[in-house]
Enzyme design. Structure first.
Site, mmCIF file in Angstrom:
data_model
loop_
_atom_site.group_PDB
_atom_site.id
_atom_site.type_symbol
_atom_site.label_atom_id
_atom_site.label_comp_id
_atom_site.label_asym_id
_atom_site.label_seq_id
_atom_site.Cartn_x
_atom_site.Cartn_y
_atom_site.Cartn_z
ATOM 1 N N ASP A 24 75.066 23.740 113.242
ATOM 2 C CA ASP A 24 74.120 23.315 114.274
ATOM 3 C C ASP A 24 74.202 21.823 114.550
ATOM 4 O O ASP A 24 74.888 21.085 113.838
ATOM 5 C CB ASP A 24 72.682 23.716 113.895
ATOM 6 C CG ASP A 24 72.335 23.388 112.436
ATOM 7 O OD1 ASP A 24 73.058 22.592 111.812
ATOM 8 O OD2 ASP A 24 71.343 23.937 111.930
ATOM 9 N N ASN B 37 60.452 27.549 105.997
ATOM 10 C CA ASN B 37 59.880 28.609 106.847
ATOM 11 C C ASN B 37 60.811 29.821 106.986
ATOM 12 O O ASN B 37 60.566 30.706 107.801
ATOM 13 C CB ASN B 37 59.539 28.052 108.242
ATOM 14 C CG ASN B 37 60.764 27.561 109.000
ATOM 15 O OD1 ASN B 37 61.898 27.668 108.521
ATOM 16 N ND2 ASN B 37 60.541 27.009 110.189
ATOM 17 N N HIS C 259 64.031 29.742 107.927
ATOM 18 C CA HIS C 259 65.104 29.667 108.930
ATOM 19 C C HIS C 259 66.474 29.524 108.265
ATOM 20 O O HIS C 259 66.573 29.060 107.131
ATOM 21 C CB HIS C 259 64.850 28.549 109.963
ATOM 22 C CG HIS C 259 65.044 27.149 109.485
ATOM 23 N ND1 HIS C 259 64.396 26.070 110.060
ATOM 24 C CD2 HIS C 259 65.818 26.613 108.506
ATOM 25 C CE1 HIS C 259 64.771 24.960 109.460
ATOM 26 N NE2 HIS C 259 65.630 25.261 108.512
ATOM 27 N N GLU D 109 64.910 29.618 114.006
ATOM 28 C CA GLU D 109 63.527 29.510 113.570
ATOM 29 C C GLU D 109 62.874 30.888 113.462
ATOM 30 O O GLU D 109 63.399 31.874 114.000
ATOM 31 C CB GLU D 109 62.765 28.647 114.583
ATOM 32 C CG GLU D 109 63.238 27.203 114.626
ATOM 33 C CD GLU D 109 62.744 26.387 113.447
ATOM 34 O OE1 GLU D 109 63.048 26.752 112.294
ATOM 35 O OE2 GLU D 109 62.058 25.383 113.678
HETATM 36 P P1 PGA Z 1 67.250 21.011 103.500
HETATM 37 O O1 PGA Z 1 67.250 21.872 104.830
HETATM 38 O O2 PGA Z 1 68.551 21.297 102.842
HETATM 39 O O3 PGA Z 1 67.151 19.591 103.957
HETATM 40 O O4 PGA Z 1 66.082 21.450 102.687
HETATM 41 C C1 PGA Z 1 67.711 23.176 104.798
HETATM 42 C C2 PGA Z 1 67.493 23.838 106.137
HETATM 43 O O5 PGA Z 1 66.566 23.442 106.861
HETATM 44 O O6 PGA Z 1 68.261 24.758 106.471
#
Ligand code: PGA
Length: 250
Positions: A67, A136, A138, A143
């Protein structure tokens, strides 16, 4: 789905790096899907060490990132282009022409997304996709509520994600509202998945992903359907799990 529980996040990273390195040694021209965020950083450090100390050869791999924020120039310090070059690519012998990261400045985003999907297919698909997970649930920027069959597209970032990611920006208003992300369906077509998570703030998302019902509310739950998904987590991220899993902390 193989769940490996490691003693701490460093052990998680070492195991992750070992699995990526094994893939590259087995197939030097592997197509690897890379992830950004805090979670894979330490794993990338270990891959850099393996390159420098052990000669792990990245020269033939092809990369596709999950992404990118819409509207951030590749030179912006919080863009995922910048992240990947700073934290991995510039330290290894990857061929820059083999690097693919969604273009957040694309004029025509939907055309770009179609091109990205075709490009992945033109290499025969992704061999190993590295994934983090949001608190959350995702995966990439898919999302909660994302279609489980979705393809690469533009997504609106939820307030929770923007809040979580605001730690990298001066303030939440600077966090872009949109991102280009591989879809859940795109991710599921990778031949192998490697999902990493550490820390108590990921425990609920991991519980849902490993033991919960499959639902768009937690897009990561779809990995239960994948034939070759490995989940590497530390003890904190595993703390809500009720099942019996291999304790591979040694
Ligand atoms: P993080 O993010 O590794 O910074 O916890 C993971 C994500 O949002 O996929």
């Amino acid at each position: 789905m193989l769940v490996l529980i490691k003693e701490n996040s460093h052990q998680m990273s070492l195991e992750g790096a070992l699995q990526v390195a094994t893939q590259i040694k087995l197939k030097p021209d592997s197509v690897i899907g890379f992830a950004t965020g805090s979670t894979p950083l330490d794993m990338y450090k270990e891959l850099i060490r393996m390159h420098k100390d052990e000669g792990l050869d990245f020269s033939k791999i092809v990369s596709f990132n999950l992404d990118e924020y819409v509207g951030l120039h590749p030179t912006h310090p919080e863009s995922y282009h910048y992240f990947m070059w700073e934290n991995l690519f510039k330290h290894i012998n990857i061929n820059p022409t083999n690097v693919h990261i969604p273009m957040g400045m694309a004029d025509n985003i939907s055309e770009f997304c179609n091109w990205y999907e075709q490009k992945i297919n033109s290499y025969g698909g992704i061999d190993l996709q590295i994934l983090g997970i949001g608190a959350n649930g995702h995966i990439a920027f898919n999302e909660p509520g994302s279609s489980l069959g979705s393809r690469t597209r533009i997504k609106t970032l939820g307030q929770k994600t923007r809040l979580d990611n605001s730690r990298f920006f001066n303030e939440i208003d600077e966090v872009p509202q949109y991102a280009i992300t591989m879809g859940v369906g795109t991710i599921m077509e990778a031949k192998k998945l490697l999902l990493l998570a550490s820390g108590l703030n990921k425990a609920d998302a991991i519980k849902a992903t490993v033991e919960g019902p499959i639902m768009a509310k937690y897009p990561a739950t779809i990995v239960q359907y994948h034939r070759y998904a490995t989940i590497i987590i530390d003890k904190e991220a595993a703390s809500q799990l009720e099942g019996e899993y291999i304790d591979s902390s040694l």
